[in-house]
Structures are given as C-alpha cells and as structure tokens.
Enzyme design. Sequence first.
Site, PDB file in Angstrom:
ATOM      1  N   CYS A   1       0.805  -1.218   0.000  1.00  0.00           N
ATOM      2  CA  CYS A   1       0.000   0.000   0.000  1.00  0.00           C
ATOM      3  C   CYS A   1       0.840   1.272   0.000  1.00  0.00           C
ATOM      4  O   CYS A   1       0.526   2.244  -0.687  1.00  0.00           O
ATOM      5  CB  CYS A   1      -0.970  -0.002   1.170  1.00  0.00           C
ATOM      6  SG  CYS A   1      -0.164  -0.222   2.750  1.00  0.00           S
TER       7      CYS A   1
ATOM      8  N   HIS B   1      -2.527   0.266   6.804  1.00  0.00           N
ATOM      9  CA  HIS B   1      -2.788   0.634   5.420  1.00  0.00           C
ATOM     10  C   HIS B   1      -2.402   2.097   5.215  1.00  0.00           C
ATOM     11  O   HIS B   1      -2.294   2.866   6.179  1.00  0.00           O
ATOM     12  CB  HIS B   1      -4.282   0.426   5.117  1.00  0.00           C
ATOM     13  CG  HIS B   1      -4.613   0.523   3.672  1.00  0.00           C
ATOM     14  ND1 HIS B   1      -3.984  -0.222   2.710  1.00  0.00           N
ATOM     15  CD2 HIS B   1      -5.548   1.272   3.018  1.00  0.00           C
ATOM     16  CE1 HIS B   1      -4.496   0.069   1.526  1.00  0.00           C
ATOM     17  NE2 HIS B   1      -5.458   0.982   1.684  1.00  0.00           N
TER      18      HIS B   1
ATOM     19  N   ASP C   1      -8.059   5.733  -2.721  1.00  0.00           N
ATOM     20  CA  ASP C   1      -7.194   4.630  -2.288  1.00  0.00           C
ATOM     21  C   ASP C   1      -6.635   3.924  -3.513  1.00  0.00           C
ATOM     22  O   ASP C   1      -7.311   3.115  -4.139  1.00  0.00           O
ATOM     23  CB  ASP C   1      -7.992   3.643  -1.431  1.00  0.00           C
ATOM     24  CG  ASP C   1      -7.070   2.604  -0.805  1.00  0.00           C
ATOM     25  OD1 ASP C   1      -5.877   2.558  -1.183  1.00  0.00           O
ATOM     26  OD2 ASP C   1      -7.550   1.837   0.055  1.00  0.00           O
TER      27      ASP C   1
END
Lengths: 305, 736
Positions: free
Chosen positions: B488, B532, B548
């Site tokens: 991520c 994350h 995202d």
Amino acid sequence: MSTPLQRVIDQVGTVVLGKQPQVRLALACLLARGHLLVEDLPGVGKTTLAQAIARSLGLAFQRIQFTNDLLPADILGVSVFDSTRQAFTFHAGPVFAQIVLADELNRATPRTQSALLEAMEERQVTVEGSTRELPDPFFVIATQNPSHQLGTFDLPESQLDRFLVRIRLGYPDAAAERALLAGEDRRSLLAVLPPCLDPASLRALQDEARAVHASGPLLDYVQALVTATRATTELAHGLSPRGGLALLACARAWALIDGRRHVEPEDLQAVFPGVAAHRLQAAGSGDSASTDARIARLLAEVPLP
Amino acid sequence: MSDRAPSTPPAAPMADAPSTPRTAARIDARREALWAVPVIALLGAPWMLGVRPGWMLAGIALGLWRLVSVARRLTSARQHEVVFAPSRAADGWLLVSLLLVAAPHAQRLPIWLTVVVAIAFGWRTLTRLGRLAAPPRWLVPPLAAAVSLGVYLQYGTLFGRDAGVALLCLMAGLKLLELRARRDANVLVFLACFLALTHLLYSQSLPVALFSVAAVVAIATSMIGLQQREPNLRASAATALRLTVQSLPLMVVMFVLFPRLPGPLWSLPRDTGRAVTGLSDSMSPGSFGSLSASAEVAFRVEFKGPVPRPSQLYWRGPVFWAFDGLTWSAGPEIESHREGPLTVQPLSAPIEYAMTLEPHDERWLLALDMPVAVPPEGRISQDYQLLAHQPVRTRLRYEGLASVAYRAGAGESADSLARGLQLPTGFNPRTRELARSMRAQAGSERAYVEAVLQRFSTEDYFYTTQPPLLAGPHTVDAFLFDTRRGFCEHYASAFAVMMRAAGIPARVVTGYLGGVVNPVGNYLVVRQAEAHAWNEVWLQGQGWVRVDPTAAVSPSRVQSGIAASVPEADPLPMLVRGNVPLLSRVGFTLDAVTNAWNQWVLAYNAQRQRSLLQDLGLDAPDWQSLSLLMVGAVCVVALLTGVLVLRAGPRRRLDPEAALWDRLSRRLARSGLAREPGEGPRAWAARVGSARPPLAAAMNAIAQRYIDLRYGSPPDPRDRARSRRALARAIDALEP
C-alpha cells in the site's frame, strides 16, 4: 447345585409353606449363633418351623411348654438321690438339647424366664454348684404370644435384647393356606424330613459366617443405621452397641446363605427389621405396627454411605 | 562451631502437638486459614488493583510481621526455637514452588544473576538429597553483601522494579542456603509470595494473572505441608485450593473498593524502550510490509449499530504531508489544531463506536474516517487526526463518532494547499514527466485522478507484502516504471507524487483498513497486519477526497480484507489469514477472553469505580472514606466467609467408588431414575432394569462391579484401580 444351606431352606419350606424369608432369617440367626424369638398367635406354625429346622439340620430337639407354674428346675434339670449308688445324680433338663423350642415363653414367671435366658447367654448351666456345658450348636427358638393376650408376663427389654432375631410368621397367604389344607399332615411330613447337615458342618458354617468380610463403607452403613435409630425422636430409644453387633453378625450369616464372602448393604437391609424391631420401641403410643413402619422409613431414609 | 547440617532427622514430635490427631488436624487447618487469608489477600489485591501502593503496603505488612516475630523470639529467649525438621516432602515442595516463581524471571535477569540463583537452588537440592553439606553459616552474610553490591553495580540502584526483583531472587536463593529453622522456611514462603507478585509488575495479562494464582496455590500447598508431620501432596493441594477459593470474596471486595487515586504514585512502573509495533510517524517503502507480518492487536472496536461494510472501515491515523524523495512524514508543524467548529460536514448518519486502543507510545488516536466528534481524551488536528494529550502508554478506551460520507475542508487555507503540492526537486523525473503528459490529456482534475487509478488497475501492477527493493534515489520512478510490485505505501506514495506533480494538492493518510469481526465477543479486531496507507486529494468544490490507489490495484484488499488480497506465499500471520477454521475459532475465543479481561479487570480505574459506587448510592467518596468502607467490607466478608466455613465443618470426603456411584445417579437422574437415599445397589439396578429393560444387563453388571469394589474383600490395590477405571468406563458408557 445348591448349597446345603439352600437345601435346608428349601426343605423347611416344604413344611412351613410360604414363609421363605422368615425361614431364611431363622437360619441366619442360627448361623450367627444367636437365638430366635418367634412372636405370633398360636397355631401359625411356630412349633412346626422349629421342628423342621431341627430335623433338617440333624439336631437334637427338645420342646418346653412354658406355663405360669413352670420352675427353673423343670428347664435346667434336677439332681435326684440315687439310692442304689448312694449319690445324687443329675437329670439333665430339656435345655440340654441342640435346638430348644421354648413355647409361649411369656407365660412363665420372670424367674423361670430368666433361667432360660441365662442359659442362652452363657451356653452353660450351673446347677447345685457344678457347671455343665450346653451342647454346641445350641439354638433356642422361643415363641411368644402377642403381649395383649391374657396371662402373659412380658419379657423386659433387657431380655428381648438376648434374642438376635425376632420374626413374625403371620397367617399364610391364600395359596399357602390352600396347599396346607390340601396337603399331608405336617406331623407326618416332619417325621420323614432327612437331615441336610450334620452338627460338625453346621459348626464349621457358623465359623465361616463369622469370617465373612465387612468392608469399611459397610461398617459406615451399620453405624449410620444405628446412629439413626438413636437420633430419631420417633423411637423411645436407639439400638445398643450389642444391637449393632447383632446386626452385623446376622448380615454376615445372611451373606453366607447367599454363598458370598462379603456383606452387602442389602444384606443389612434384609436383616435389619428382624434384628432391630424387637429392640426398638416407638415413642408415644407405640404399638408394634408403628415400630415396623418407623423402621421401614428409617431404612429408606438413611443414605447408603 | 559444629556444622549443623539439616540432614532431615526423623520428624521430631512437635512441642505443641495436641493429644489426638483429629483435633490436631482441625487446629492445624484453622491456623492455616488464619495465615492464608492475609497472605492471599496481600498477594491478590495489588495486582488486581494494578497499583504500586499495594506493593508497598504488602512490604509494610511483611515488615511489621517480621518485627513482631523477631520481638517475640527475643522475649522468649530462644528457648523455643525449633530446629527445622519438616518432612522431606514438604521441604521439596517449598523448593519447587520457589523455583516456579523464580524461574520466569530468568528471561529478564542478567546471566550472572541467573547463574548465582541457579547455583543456590542446586546446592539446596543436593543438600536435600544428602550429596552435599549445607554451606557454613558464616558464608551467607558476606555472600548477601557481595550479590547486593553486584546488583547495585548492574542496575545503579537497589530500588525500583528490576533491581528489586533481582535482589529478591538472589535473597531467596541465599535464604535457601540457610534453611535451618522453621522460621527460615516461613520467610521463604513469604519470599515466594512476593516473587509471585513481581510477575505482575511486568505484565498484567490474563495468563500471567492465572500463573500468579497457580503459584499462590503451590506456595500455600508447601506452606501447609511445612506444618504437617506426614504431608500428603494431594490433601495439602486441595486445602490450598480451598483456601484460595475461600479468599475469593475478599479479593473481589478489595478489587472493587480499594481506593484508586490518579497520579504517578499509583501507576505501575512504566516500561521504557519497549519495542512497540505499529504505525510510525513516517512512511517509506517497506515500512508497512513489515507490519503485515504482525498479528498483534492494534485496537478493538465495538459498534453501537451494525458493523459498516469492510470497504468503509478506514481507520484514520497519522497524516503525512512532507516528502523527501524516499520518506513521507508529517512535516513541519504548522498551526497544529483547529479552532472553532469542525469543517467536516457529515453527509450520512453518524456511526457510533467505542474504541479500545492498545498502547503504542504515540499520540495519535485511531478514528473511523471521517471523525465528526472529538472525544474528551483527545483533540483533532487540522488534517483530521485525533491526537491524545499524552502518548498512549496504557490501553485507552474512548467513544467515537464517524460519518462515512462527508465533505471536508472545502475551504482549506492556501497555506495548507501549498503544503499539499510540495515535491522535492530533482527526484523522480520520469514520474513528473508522466504526470504532466497525463494531466494534459485529462480534461479535468477528476478525470486525471481517474486516469492515474486506471493506469494502476489496467497495467501490470501487483499488490504484494514482499515487493522488491527500490533502487534509489528515484524510488517512485523505480516503482512506477520498473518493479511495479508494491504494498500500500508504494501506491500511496506514487499516487501522491503523481497528483502533486500535476498540481493537485494531495497527502498520504496512514492507518488501518478493515478488521475482523469476532463472533464470540461481537466486536471488531484490527491487527497490525491490517495497517494501510491511502491518499486524500483536494479538489475544487469538494474539499479533501479520499482516494485509495491500492483499491485500484487490488480491489479485494478493500472489499474483503488483507487475507484475500495478498498472494498465498506471502508471509501473513495465521490469525490474520484465518484459513484454519479451528485455529481462528480458538483465536476468536482467546481474543474475546483477553478483551473481557482488559475491559472488566484492567480497565477498572478510578472513573469506573466512581460510577460503580454512584450506582450503589455512594456519591464521590474521598479516598479516606473509601478506605474505611473497604476495611469495613473486608471485615464483613471475612466474617461471613469464616462463619460459613466453620459452620460447614469438615466435609465428608467421598471415596472414589462413592463418587462414581453419585455420578451414575446424576446420569440416571435425567431419566428420573436417580438413586433413593436408602436404596441398595442391587435394588436400584433392579428398579432401573424394570423401568428401562435395555439397561438392565449393563446396570446389573455395574452394580456387581461396584459391590465387588466397595464391599468385596479387599483386592490388590492395582486391581482395584483397574476395576475402578472399568467401572468409570461402564458408567460413562451407559446411555440413559
């Protein structure tokens, strides 16, 4: 293959019909070297029972009919002057037999009663200074009329305690009664009963009964039962230590009749009414029926340890 | 100067032995009870309270106790000193229980200390076995001085948790060497109690608490054994267990009522420099990949309503603005917290939740994106981070309010927007070039954002916890054009750079995504592996919008969690993967137990105590009246327990056969065939058999076996055990 003891019970059962539990209890009492008290109305077979047991065991039998003018000497025997030998010779009384039926014990005076009871306890007789051993085995079957009948001297509690077991015969049930009426004369039946045991093997069995194992938990149960009779307010007084010993001895014999070498709680339960009932007295009005009910309740309530 | 080695002579008759063994046992038991209550209360209370004064009070009590006993010994002119002659067994139990409480400290003590203590234990063991004489008396005091000096040199102090524990271990070892009189043994028992307590100074988790209780039982067992001439391990342990259970009401009262004062005096010594896994105040490639291997719990959340969809579970943590080409960080702090009303405009019904955050030594409080209310435990920063007033060093519980649809920061200041555009000069030229060309092609900012996400989803980009290393200095270039494999943080970093290069203000938000609902406790567990990073871009008229980029690469990461999205071969904690159903079921249960322990026991603080007392009708008592209340309640409870215990009297112990028999009765009770009190085995078997003919044979066999065991002539003990087992099997096999 039945044991000799089983055969004795069966054989007595052919004469005294429908009374197997009582017969068995009587035999257990004998094996435990105790004495038996049979309490019931005349004519229900007390004498027949005593004679059947005596014959089946091959023992010498004597019967003493107690009356209110019976004297101790009539039971124990007397010394009579023998003029030919210029000496007193002892004529043994009826008590010198292996099985003695003391019929209607409570019709005799206390003095005569106690002469017999002492003989039962000591297993010997002292007459005119010399002590004579009674035969071995020695087994007294005393019968007693219910105390409300006229002309009876009730046995005091201390005397009742001398009897290991008390049984009641009661009326036979319908089938037994019918068989009784239809069958042969009891007296002639008795005459042909063969002995199943001899005195020596009976003595051996008595010794064996004494050696039957009673485990710790079983002794706990004996104690619990004895304690319960003392603790309850429904009974005038509890079982004496002798009562507890009697209970155990009788339960041992009961187990032996079953062919077991150890006592089970249910042996105790089986012999408990027979051993305890005559030693206990219901508090208050206390007739014998209510004592029996109390004992049955006690057995149901005292938990097995 | 004779060497009085305690070569364990046959137990000398005790001076005060009462005449009958039965009374002796009873008096012993009562004396034990008198002893055990304070010991166990002392032991139990402080850890339950989680406070140091408990520790101090215990020390004071022990000190007073010692003083009194010393005074008594002096006045009695030593004539009663009993040479220590316990049975060998009890002596051994003491050794074992001391070992039990001392051994776990070995992981914390310096090696030389562990060795010294081990030597002392070994020496005592050999003495006990008669292989080695006890050390001469004069040896112990200088040894004690020497090791104290050693501890001082090691820790620079003799006080405090670590030095104190070290000293306690050493002194316990040395005391073992001079175990001569009964009072030495008593001192050792107390030392063992203290050592059992010290474990809670390091951790107050449920396993450690249970261990302490077990240790207390072991110590009490040896203490009881020391008082007896022929100790029986099972009987002593049973007594110890019973005493512990009897002290439970006392413990509960003290736990509930012991005054809890806020302030450093009352807090446990803090672990400094403890390694804590979790989010950090900066982000560079690889920093999240390492977290993905950790199954440690970050926080637990109870929702008031239903749990939101997994794709809504963005837990907002540190927000990063500054990029130096490799690492993202918060950057220079500008006006650090907002004045006035929040600029977040909720567009959906607020979600209420209660968060229990594990300590992470940092100030941020995780919050469900986007927070619309600020709990009293913290404040909110300009970039919507919840921040605690102090670093979170203890488990913290707070209520949160969030709105999953929102409009935030539409009127962001020019300053902030400028910060959201900064890029280090001279880094990542290829990325900048790409951004410029893509921006030129895209009609609007929105279209450009879509185009970048499109690039991640359509081209060969991979989501993995084990990306290849990026060659510097142009790490974003290296990732975007060469390796194309990342976690991520790679995507968030690259995306932010792409945005900034195209003139769109962007920032990196870190936190956690997802969580696993624990069906046992019905709460959400979020573990470190679920850490994350995502982005927020500022669009004209919309304000800060969450984007995202990981979702573009690996939609399953967002929709169903990390376990579904990383390759099978990547290392991921088993608890997080959850692919072993049994294990995850056990895991859920364990976590629910831990959570309950945390919520109900460890989190019971001054505030909770106050509200509990208020419910009981006591309005804010000060600590003096609280102490009085506690002393009173302790007296009442101790009295009640004492009366109950003494009235119950010695319980008749069932022998094993009787216990089996009771078990059978309980089994049959379900069919209404329980044993009557006066019912003999055969009569019962017959009754059961006639009520339930299929059981007759089995029941008769069981009764026969029971009778043989219980009433039959005594068999060989081994046969007895065997047929007892057979009886137990037969009873269990019976299907009533």
